[in-house]
Design a protein around this motif. Sequence first.
Motif, PDB file in Angstrom:
ATOM      1  N   VAL A   5      24.988  44.393  48.642  1.00 21.05           N
ATOM      2  CA  VAL A   5      26.081  45.581  47.649  1.00 21.05           C
ATOM      3  C   VAL A   5      27.030  44.374  47.139  1.00 21.05           C
ATOM      4  O   VAL A   5      27.787  44.379  45.955  1.00 21.05           O
ATOM      5  N   HIS A   6      27.952  43.461  48.301  1.00 19.01           N
ATOM      6  CA  HIS A   6      28.924  42.788  47.297  1.00 19.01           C
ATOM      7  C   HIS A   6      28.055  42.001  45.811  1.00 19.01           C
ATOM      8  O   HIS A   6      28.586  41.928  45.236  1.00 19.01           O
TER       9      HIS A   6
ATOM     10  N   LYS B  48      33.234  44.222  43.251  1.00 12.86           N
ATOM     11  CA  LYS B  48      34.173  44.663  43.396  1.00 12.86           C
ATOM     12  C   LYS B  48      34.658  46.162  44.025  1.00 12.86           C
ATOM     13  O   LYS B  48      35.552  46.372  44.143  1.00 12.86           O
ATOM     14  N   LEU B  49      33.338  46.566  44.239  1.00 13.45           N
ATOM     15  CA  LEU B  49      33.188  47.802  45.012  1.00 13.45           C
ATOM     16  C   LEU B  49      33.391  47.285  46.598  1.00 13.45           C
ATOM     17  O   LEU B  49      32.844  46.885  47.463  1.00 13.45           O
TER      18      LEU B  49
ATOM     19  N   ASP C 252      33.324  52.813  50.348  1.00 10.47           N
ATOM     20  CA  ASP C 252      33.012  53.201  48.877  1.00 10.47           C
ATOM     21  C   ASP C 252      31.378  53.146  48.117  1.00 10.47           C
ATOM     22  O   ASP C 252      31.181  54.300  47.827  1.00 10.47           O
ATOM     23  N   PHE C 253      30.606  52.135  48.444  1.00 11.53           N
ATOM     24  CA  PHE C 253      29.119  52.353  48.278  1.00 11.53           C
ATOM     25  C   PHE C 253      28.323  53.188  48.555  1.00 11.53           C
ATOM     26  O   PHE C 253      27.950  54.279  48.470  1.00 11.53           O
ATOM     27  N   ILE C 254      28.566  53.309  49.648  1.00 13.58           N
ATOM     28  CA  ILE C 254      27.983  54.234  50.782  1.00 13.58           C
ATOM     29  C   ILE C 254      28.358  55.435  50.113  1.00 13.58           C
ATOM     30  O   ILE C 254      27.547  56.816  50.409  1.00 13.58           O
ATOM     31  N   ASP C 255      29.673  55.876  50.145  1.00 15.64           N
ATOM     32  CA  ASP C 255      30.121  57.009  49.526  1.00 15.64           C
ATOM     33  C   ASP C 255      29.600  57.507  48.366  1.00 15.64           C
ATOM     34  O   ASP C 255      28.798  58.785  48.413  1.00 15.64           O
TER      35      ASP C 255
END
Length: 112
Positions: free
Chosen positions: A70-71, A76-77, A81-84
């Motif tokens: 994800v990084h 920048k996330l 927040d990605f899981i949301d």
Amino acid sequence: MLEPQENGLIDLPDYEHIEDETSPPFPPPASPGREDGEGAEPEEELGRGARKGHEAEDLKTLIRHMEHWVHRLFPKLQFEDFIDRVEYLGNKKEVQTCLKQIRLDLPILHED
């Protein structure tokens, strides 16, 4: 700087010759209570019983690799927040329909 071309599109860099980063291989699983493998049945070593009791370690490893992925995808996330966002998108009808088609091994058409 990127310059617009005649047809209105921008000239993108050539990514064909760039190599991806390589990740180190996963470490071998630790077997608590067994140092030399004695006491285990041969079927247990090769079959289903070989990974019993390592669920927490496996889950930590999986989450760590997901956070890294994800990084790299969205630097920048934050992971939470990605899981949301994934949960929000996963609740949409179009996504659920597509997942059902995949699970039922139905063809996914371009129109879908």
